[in-house]
Design a protein around this motif. Structure first.
Motif, PDB file in Angstrom:
ATOM      1  N   HIS A  24      61.497  74.076 -10.059  1.00  0.00           N
ATOM      2  CA  HIS A  24      60.164  73.612 -10.417  1.00  0.00           C
ATOM      3  C   HIS A  24      59.097  74.470  -9.741  1.00  0.00           C
ATOM      4  CE1 HIS A  24      58.069  70.187 -12.392  1.00  0.00           C
ATOM      5  NE2 HIS A  24      57.081  70.572 -11.585  1.00  0.00           N
ATOM      6  N   GLN A  25      59.344  74.866  -8.501  1.00  0.00           N
ATOM      7  CA  GLN A  25      58.371  75.677  -7.767  1.00  0.00           C
ATOM      8  C   GLN A  25      58.188  77.052  -8.399  1.00  0.00           C
ATOM      9  OE1 GLN A  25      56.565  75.000  -4.485  1.00  0.00           O
ATOM     10  NE2 GLN A  25      56.754  73.069  -5.617  1.00  0.00           N
ATOM     11  N   ALA A  26      59.229  77.567  -9.041  1.00  0.00           N
ATOM     12  CA  ALA A  26      59.122  78.883  -9.662  1.00  0.00           C
ATOM     13  C   ALA A  26      58.018  78.905 -10.715  1.00  0.00           C
ATOM     14  CB  ALA A  26      60.459  79.267 -10.290  1.00  0.00           C
ATOM     15  N   ARG A  27      57.773  77.785 -11.355  1.00  0.00           N
ATOM     16  CA  ARG A  27      56.707  77.703 -12.350  1.00  0.00           C
ATOM     17  C   ARG A  27      55.333  77.815 -11.710  1.00  0.00           C
ATOM     18  NH1 ARG A  27      57.571  72.339 -15.518  1.00  0.00           N
ATOM     19  NH2 ARG A  27      55.883  73.239 -16.774  1.00  0.00           N
ATOM     20  N   ILE A  28      55.237  77.426 -10.440  1.00  0.00           N
ATOM     21  CA  ILE A  28      53.971  77.522  -9.714  1.00  0.00           C
ATOM     22  C   ILE A  28      53.721  78.955  -9.259  1.00  0.00           C
ATOM     23  CG2 ILE A  28      52.735  76.761  -7.639  1.00  0.00           C
ATOM     24  CD1 ILE A  28      54.263  74.109  -7.842  1.00  0.00           C
ATOM     25  N   HIS A  29      54.790  79.613  -8.840  1.00  0.00           N
ATOM     26  CA  HIS A  29      54.659  80.939  -8.231  1.00  0.00           C
ATOM     27  C   HIS A  29      54.900  82.077  -9.216  1.00  0.00           C
ATOM     28  CE1 HIS A  29      54.264  78.960  -4.392  1.00  0.00           C
ATOM     29  NE2 HIS A  29      55.405  78.312  -4.589  1.00  0.00           N
ATOM     30  N   GLY A  30      54.869  81.785 -10.507  1.00  0.00           N
ATOM     31  CA  GLY A  30      54.999  82.833 -11.494  1.00  0.00           C
ATOM     32  C   GLY A  30      56.361  83.481 -11.526  1.00  0.00           C
ATOM     33  N   GLN A  31      57.391  82.689 -11.277  1.00  0.00           N
ATOM     34  CA  GLN A  31      58.778  83.175 -11.268  1.00  0.00           C
ATOM     35  C   GLN A  31      59.020  84.228 -10.187  1.00  0.00           C
ATOM     36  OE1 GLN A  31      60.693  81.366 -13.245  1.00  0.00           O
ATOM     37  NE2 GLN A  31      58.891  80.398 -14.168  1.00  0.00           N
ATOM     38  N   VAL A  32      58.112  84.315  -9.211  1.00  0.00           N
ATOM     39  CA  VAL A  32      58.285  85.254  -8.095  1.00  0.00           C
ATOM     40  C   VAL A  32      58.952  84.526  -6.946  1.00  0.00           C
ATOM     41  CG1 VAL A  32      57.097  86.710  -6.408  1.00  0.00           C
ATOM     42  CG2 VAL A  32      56.284  86.598  -8.772  1.00  0.00           C
ATOM     43  N   ASP A  33      59.930  85.155  -6.313  1.00  0.00           N
ATOM     44  CA  ASP A  33      60.656  84.555  -5.199  1.00  0.00           C
ATOM     45  C   ASP A  33      59.764  84.536  -3.974  1.00  0.00           C
ATOM     46  OD1 ASP A  33      62.627  83.464  -3.675  1.00  0.00           O
ATOM     47  OD2 ASP A  33      63.676  85.359  -3.299  1.00  0.00           O
ATOM     48  N   VAL A  34      59.448  83.356  -3.466  1.00  0.00           N
ATOM     49  CA  VAL A  34      58.636  83.225  -2.255  1.00  0.00           C
ATOM     50  C   VAL A  34      59.369  82.341  -1.270  1.00  0.00           C
ATOM     51  CG1 VAL A  34      56.444  83.557  -3.451  1.00  0.00           C
ATOM     52  CG2 VAL A  34      57.368  81.248  -3.205  1.00  0.00           C
ATOM     53  N   ALA A  35      58.999  82.455   0.003  1.00  0.00           N
ATOM     54  CA  ALA A  35      59.648  81.651   1.035  1.00  0.00           C
ATOM     55  C   ALA A  35      59.346  80.181   0.807  1.00  0.00           C
ATOM     56  CB  ALA A  35      59.168  82.090   2.415  1.00  0.00           C
ATOM     57  N   ALA A  36      60.381  79.362   0.905  1.00  0.00           N
ATOM     58  CA  ALA A  36      60.198  77.922   0.701  1.00  0.00           C
ATOM     59  C   ALA A  36      59.412  77.297   1.842  1.00  0.00           C
ATOM     60  CB  ALA A  36      61.547  77.237   0.556  1.00  0.00           C
ATOM     61  N   GLN A  37      59.523  77.866   3.045  1.00  0.00           N
ATOM     62  CA  GLN A  37      58.817  77.352   4.208  1.00  0.00           C
ATOM     63  C   GLN A  37      58.058  78.481   4.890  1.00  0.00           C
ATOM     64  OE1 GLN A  37      58.566  74.276   5.122  1.00  0.00           O
ATOM     65  NE2 GLN A  37      60.045  73.377   3.715  1.00  0.00           N
ATOM     66  N   PRO A  38      56.841  78.236   5.341  1.00  0.00           N
ATOM     67  CA  PRO A  38      56.136  79.254   6.114  1.00  0.00           C
ATOM     68  C   PRO A  38      56.787  79.412   7.476  1.00  0.00           C
ATOM     69  CG  PRO A  38      54.928  77.188   6.167  1.00  0.00           C
ATOM     70  CD  PRO A  38      56.074  77.000   5.205  1.00  0.00           C
TER      71      PRO A  38
END
Length: 375
Positions: free
Chosen positions: A344-358
């Motif tokens: 679901h988060q991938a839809r927020i970040h434009g399918q770009v892999d980002v860290a789940a936690q800062p």
């Protein structure tokens, strides 16, 4: 079997053992605890292994637990070495509404009673035991801070509260200069993982060490209960323990003998066989790896049970075995938590892999015990 390492409790500088001795079993008033000689043996076994974190409450066994903890501590002259935690909230005076709850009047009343039973002039960690749904967080935190200023408690803890309440309490402490919350005690085990929805992030970001109670699911994860093989009675179980005394309609929190939980136990048993370790040790080892966990409360009614638990951190559980246990015990993700999953988060970040936690700089630290220098 040695508790030769310590954890910083939350963002405080207080060092506690990775396993805390739970003393709800100290006393026979509730029909399933340990007598005084056995409780003394359990206490000695724990502290001789290097443990320093003792957990009790004014509620436990009608005050006997606190009395025995105080007696055993004094007999060994260990008051300054031990970190003694106790709790308040529950009412032992039916008909008197102010003899229970989280409010200032009851906090001060209960605190004096615990000091008297423990035979000490201060308590290291004082918990609000359970949220009463009434008392504002600012009243609790101000009263706790006053008790710290009076020298009667050293650190503040919360137990069995909603995440929003704990967040508000810690924010008030930050804004108003109150003593912050150092520890949050919650039920957490392989069969009760709801703490992961909110509390792991809350604890690590706001500087509270999670202290897990009932880490073996009231004995279910030790393998002491088994589903019945009697086809005529699918609800029955074999084994012995307090859960079997509760009948077919146990109160909330005690409904552990379920098909879901027995499926988790089956996978745990297979993993324990692969690791060549007892089921209880594997369950405790798995839990200690979880984010934010500072210490695990282990209780017992027999020395052999405690000895086994204290050996739970003396080995490394292979990542593939951890993954199997994670998958078998994955909790449901109701709204809104399913929205935070990777897909679901991938839809927020434009399918770009980002860290789940800062980067998390508030996480607790685990520190080794000082080693002799030979000088």
């Amino acid at each position: 079997m040695s508790l030769d390492r310590y954890t910083l409790l939350g963002r405080s500088g207080l060092r506690v053992s990775p396993m805390s001795l739970g003393t709800m079993t100290f006393g026979t008033e509730w029909g399933w605890g340990a007598d005084e000689a056995t409780a003394q043996r359990l206490f000695d076994l724990y502290v001789d292994a290097g443990g320093n974190f003792i957990d009790t409450a004014d509620l436990y066994t009608e005050g006997t637990s606190e009395q025995w903890v105080g007696r055993f501590t004094a007999a060994r002259a260990m008051r300054e070495r031990l970190v003694i935690a106790t709790k308040y909230s529950y009412n032992a005076q039916p008909g008197n509404p102010n003899a229970g709850g989280n409010h200032r009047k009851n906090l001060l009343r209960a605190l004096e009673g615990s000091l008297r039973r423990l035979g000490t002039d201060y308590i290291d960690l004082y918990y609000l035991h359970t949220w009463d749904r009434m008392t504002p967080a600012d009243e609790v935190m101000r009263a706790m801070d006053d008790a710290v200023s009076a020298g009667k408690i050293r650190y503040v803890g919360l137990s069995d509260v909603p995440a929003w309440y704990a967040g508000r309490a810690q924010t008030l402490a930050d804004w108003r200069g109150f003593e912050p919350v150092a520890a949050m005690q919650l039920e957490y085990s392989m069969i009760e993982r709801n703490a992961e929805h909110e509390f792991a992030d809350l604890a690590t970001h706001l500087g509270m060490g999670l202290v897990a109670w009932s880490p073996l699911g009231m004995g279910v994860l030790s393998g002491k209960y088994r589903p019945s093989q009697d086809a005529q009675n699918q609800a029955a179980v074999t084994g012995s323990g307090r859960l079997q005394t509760l009948g077919t309609a146990p109160p909330p929190g005690f409904d552990k003998l379920s098909a879901r939980n027995f499926s988790i136990v089956a996978e745990l048993e297979a993993v324990a066989h692969a690791a060549n370790r007892p089921m209880a040790q594997v369950a405790l080892n798995w839990l200690y790896q979880k984010r934010g966990v500072a210490s695990i409360v282990v209780g017992a009614t027999k020395a052999a049970q405690l000895e086994q638990s204290l050996g739970a951190l003396d080995f490394v559980l292979a990542p593939e075995l951890i993954a199997r246990l994670d998958a078998a015990s994955e909790p449901p993700h109701p709204f809104p938590y399913y929205m935070f999953a990777d897909g679901h988060q991938a839809r927020i970040h434009g399918q770009v892999d980002v860290a789940a936690q800062p980067p998390n700089h508030a996480d607790f630290q685990r520190v080794p015990a000082p080693q002799p220098t030979g000088k």
